[in-house]
Design an enzyme around this catalytic site. Structure first.
Site, PDB file in Angstrom:
ATOM      1  N   THR A  45       0.827  -1.215   0.000  1.00  0.00           N
ATOM      2  CA  THR A  45       0.000   0.000   0.000  1.00  0.00           C
ATOM      3  C   THR A  45       0.860   1.262   0.000  1.00  0.00           C
ATOM      4  OG1 THR A  45      -1.760  -1.180   1.166  1.00  0.00           O
ATOM      5  CG2 THR A  45      -1.850   1.221   1.199  1.00  0.00           C
ATOM      6  N   GLU A  68     -10.001  -2.208   0.314  1.00  0.00           N
ATOM      7  CA  GLU A  68      -9.909  -2.682   1.698  1.00  0.00           C
ATOM      8  C   GLU A  68     -10.001  -1.532   2.698  1.00  0.00           C
ATOM      9  OE1 GLU A  68      -7.410  -6.804   1.532  1.00  0.00           O
ATOM     10  OE2 GLU A  68      -6.223  -4.969   1.407  1.00  0.00           O
ATOM     11  N   LYS A 287      41.529   0.427  19.152  1.00  0.00           N
ATOM     12  CA  LYS A 287      40.845   0.747  17.888  1.00  0.00           C
ATOM     13  C   LYS A 287      40.240   2.145  17.925  1.00  0.00           C
ATOM     14  CE  LYS A 287      38.073  -2.762  18.074  1.00  0.00           C
ATOM     15  NZ  LYS A 287      38.532  -3.266  19.393  1.00  0.00           N
ATOM     16  N   GLU A 311      29.047   2.236  19.355  1.00  0.00           N
ATOM     17  CA  GLU A 311      29.290   1.518  20.606  1.00  0.00           C
ATOM     18  C   GLU A 311      29.356   2.438  21.818  1.00  0.00           C
ATOM     19  OE1 GLU A 311      31.557  -2.588  19.576  1.00  0.00           O
ATOM     20  OE2 GLU A 311      32.851  -0.829  19.710  1.00  0.00           O
ATOM     21  N   ARG A 444      50.881  -5.072  23.715  1.00  0.00           N
ATOM     22  CA  ARG A 444      50.088  -4.866  22.506  1.00  0.00           C
ATOM     23  C   ARG A 444      51.002  -4.859  21.282  1.00  0.00           C
ATOM     24  NH1 ARG A 444      47.643  -1.011  26.089  1.00  0.00           N
ATOM     25  NH2 ARG A 444      45.406  -1.388  26.426  1.00  0.00           N
ATOM     26  N   ARG A 452      47.220  -1.924  -0.217  1.00  0.00           N
ATOM     27  CA  ARG A 452      47.067  -2.058  -1.660  1.00  0.00           C
ATOM     28  C   ARG A 452      47.752  -0.906  -2.398  1.00  0.00           C
ATOM     29  NH1 ARG A 452      41.128  -3.103  -2.950  1.00  0.00           N
ATOM     30  NH2 ARG A 452      41.671  -5.238  -2.314  1.00  0.00           N
TER      31      ARG A 452
END
Length: 513
Positions: A45, A68, A287, A311, A444, A452
């Site tokens: 609809t 309807e 990160k 987050e 770490r 690339r």
């Protein structure tokens, strides 16, 4: 050979519905009827109403035949999309032909129901309002009055033929009972329409996913397969045609800084300006800090930066940044940074993609960061998530801006995340952050796994984090298996022996790096 004339080709009428005209290779075949078939809640609809609304915006009046819902209900339901049907009715641009059940009306028995008077009403409304578009919602209601499918098919043919004679482009909706079953509930509607479009609202992994498929386009071409779509408040249906994403974007040799001088050196001079960078690591490996430094590096070079956070809240991001000596609030006030925080479950993945693209187009940043993609996995199926990744990365590349995405690995020591497996092949650079256990202490490590179009440092370098940010140090020389998440200490004599065997003389080329 007989030369085809222009009138031998089927002319397309652009619908104006975002994404649909690309799938339909120009729009709906003009002057023909198209069946829109779908299960309950698949947005039939909405599509029928939007088809008329977009036509009115283009100076094409429309008629809505409802079997309807009452016109009052349709006016109310469609108001949320910004379509003022009452106003259009007053301006004689939109007309209702009300064939919906009336309160207290008794059911009509088979044999007494005749579509002739209804067809006369439809033809009258079309001529009176000079309509070029018509929507009929929904054909299934007719079958509650007529049990004889042969009679129904004959009457529907009459309506379709009459509309074709009037050279009006028509939408007919019909309900189906299964997402991948029969085209329509009664099995005859599709035979009276020249074209068939299927709407689906599939439940997969406890999540709903709407798709559209052009099943039949008589005498003309169209895109094949299912394509995701969503319903946006104030806008209506928006289709995401992934096949429209072509590898035509230009590649730049210009470098941009990561925000870290040492990381730039590891990457051969920084990231390429229009590249997509994936930063993958366990929770707490840094990160979000890399995202922060990526934003700071852009602002220092007078580049507009955009951060999508899924987050952490704005206050958490501000607090984290201050802890590293970065003032996000001032950057935003100066107009160089825009932070957008959204809860992943607040809407579907298609809606997130549309909102993100709109924000990028409005703010026009030089670089974009998303922290994190993994958070968005929760609100979609795997297929839907991959389509989101393809759609977002392709759009960013088309804008020729740099993009940095983060993903979270499932274990503390490493491993490949679902996000990583979906995006790794279409990213230009991949940076891995890992925990390294040495002598009972957690350290770490960072490595540039992929770059690339450029040489890069292949060492796994130790890094630390303090109140001034990230500090990249020397390579790990006595540990193997870091990337795989199984760090093992190796004696120095063994390191020297292996380095002699595998080192080709170039910096960072050792297999241990």
């Amino acid at each position: 050979m007989t030369q085809l004339k222009q009138e031998d080709f089927i002319e397309k009428l652009p619908t104006g519905i975002p994404g649909f005209d690309f799938l339909a290779d120009g729009g709906l075949p003009k002057g023909r009827a198209t069946l829109i078939s779908g299960t309950a809640g698949s947005a039939k609809t909405v599509f029928a109403s939007q088809f008329l609304a977009e036509g009115i915006k283009r100076g094409q009046n429309g008629v809505f035949v409802t079997f309807e819902e009452s016109p009052k209900a349709i006016r109310k339901n469609m108001r949320g999309f910004g379509w003022d049907i009452d106003k259009w009715e007053e301006e004689r641009k939109w007309a209702f032909v009300d064939a919906s059940p009336q309160p207290g009306e008794k059911p009509i028995v088979t044999g007494d129901y005749d579509l002739g008077p209804l067809l006369a009403r439809i033809e009258y409304a079309i001529r009176k309002y000079s309509a070029q578009r018509i929507s009929m919602d929904s054909l299934g209601a007719i079958f509650s009055h007529l049990a004889d499918s042969a009679q129904v098919r004959s009457d529907l043919f009459s309506i379709a033929s009459a509309l074709r004679e009037l050279e009006i482009t028509a939408i007919m909706t019909a309900e189906r009972t299964e997402e991948y079953g029969e085209i329509s509930r009664y099995g005859v509607e599709e035979f009276v329409a020249d074209n068939v479009v299927i709407f689906r609202n599939v439940l997969s992994d406890e999540k709903r996913r709407r798709t559209i498929e052009i099943l039949k386009y008589r005498g003309t071409d169209h895109q094949k397969g299912e394509f995701p779509f969503t319903i946006v408040p104030g806008q209506g249906i928006v289709i995401i045609p992934l096949s429209a994403l072509e590898l035509e974007q230009r590649s730049s040799n210009i470098r941009i800084t990561s925000g870290s001088d040492e990381l730039d050196r590891m990457c051969g001079g920084g990231f390429f300006r229009d590249s997509i960078i994936l930063v993958s690591g366990a929770t707490g490996t840094g990160k979000t800090l890399m995202v922060t430094e990526f934003m700071v590096g852009g602002v220092k070079n007078n580049e507009r930066c955009l951060l999508f956070a899924f987050e952490e809240s704005r206050e958490q991001l501000y607090r984290n940044a201050i802890g590293w000596g970065v003032d996000f609030e001032k950057m935003e006030k100066d107009g160089m940074l825009k932070v957008v925080c959204r809860y992943p479950e607040s809407t579907g993945l298609e809606n997130h993609l549309i909102k993100m693209k709109e924000t990028i187009e409005a703010f026009r940043p030089n670089r974009v960061a998303v922290d994190s993609l993994s958070a968005l996995e929760r609100v979609s199926s795997m297929k839907g998530f991959r389509e989101f990744i393809i759609g977002l990365t392709s759009f960013i590349k088309q804008q020729e801006i740099g993009g940095l995405f983060t993903s979270t690995t499932p274990s503390l020591m490493g491993g490949t995340s679902i996000t990583e497996s979906h995006i790794s092949t279409i990213t230009d650079s991949i940076i891995l952050l890992r925990y390294v256990e040495m002598y009972g202490e957690m350290r770490r490590g960072l490595t540039v796994l992929k770059m690339r179009g450029s040489m890069h440092d292949k060492d796994i370098r130790e890094f630390t984090i303090d109140h001034r940010g990230m500090h990249i140090g020397k390579p790990f020389r006595n540990v193997t298996g870091i990337v795989a998440g199984n760090p093992v200490y190796v004696a120095q004599s063994e390191v020297d022996r292996l380095s002699t065997l595998f080192d080709d003389g170039t910096p960072g080329s050792s297999s241990l790096g």
